[in-house]
Motif scaffolding. Structure first.
Motif: not given
Length: 235
Positions: A200-206, A230-233
């Protein structure tokens, strides 16, 4: 639930043109005819997140459904969160809508009114039936009642179809989501692994990256899957 309304809805589903690809799509077609709509969708949801669509009346409505996935707000989200029907009779009226980002984007796509009904059977929550109109206007009391019947029948149909699927599988009539939605799910999984964060956090980041870059979520997902992004932290 009125038996007269159930009979009316079932008759409308039976009268749908034979080109309707599945019983799920017949629900949407019946809703459009009974309620004077311009579009209808059955959204499948998990933990408040839009995960796919079991039925969409046309490609334009599919695009509006995706807006909720991209923006994280809209009628499906509220109907799911509060487990009750919600609606807006004029999305162009800033004082009459609770979803400012979704409303502006939906109006740009030709939608002026929207109504959403949660799909559930007892404690089992499935998703949301969403009804769209190209012109502003509220649903009458009778139309709200018919919408509730349509939502109840849609819930029963989705559960009955899924009961016939194998263990751990989604019934083929419930898995016909647009191809790029599969890319969104795949990209979310990749970001989750890369950043070592929950799905769920990965989706919010994207979604946040897509919003910041003013790009459609599907394009960002495609770049992630193709390893062009590639998303960074800190993204």
């Amino acid at each position: 639930m009125s038996l007269d309304r159930v009979g009316l809805v079932l008759a409308a589903m039976a009268d749908v043109d034979g080109d309707a690809p599945s019983v799920v799509h017949r629900v949407c077609a019946a809703a459009i005819g009974l309620l004077g709509l311009s579009g209808c969708a059955i959204s499948l949801m998990v933990d408040g997140q839009l995960e796919g669509s079991a039925g969409v009346s046309d490609a334009g409505i599919a695009a509006v459904q995706e807006l909720e996935m991209e923006l994280g707000e809209g009628p499906s989200v509220d109907a799911w969160d509060h487990d009750e029907p919600v609606g807006a009779s004029d999305l162009a009226d800033p004082s009459g809508t609770r979803w400012p980002l979704f409303s502006r984007a939906a109006v740009d796509e030709g939608v002026r009114a929207v109504f959403a009904f949660p799909l559930h059977q007892g404690a089992i929550r499935i998703g949301v039936l969403v009804l769209y109109r190209a012109e502003p206007g509220a649903l009458s009391a009778e139309e709200w009642a018919r919408g509730a019947v349509l939502a109840d029948l849609a819930s029963q149909i989705v559960l009955a179809l899924q009961a016939g699927a194998g263990d751990g599988q989604i019934h083929e009539l419930l898995a016909e989501e647009p191809p790029h939605w599969a890319e969104v799910h795949q990209a979310t999984g990749m970001i989750s692994v890369q950043l070592e964060v929950p799905i769920d956090e990965a989706f919010v980041r994207m979604r946040a990256h897509a919003f910041a870059q003013r790009r459609p979520l599907r394009e960002v997902a495609r770049d992630v899957v193709a390893r062009r992004l590639r998303l960074e932290a800190s993204s």
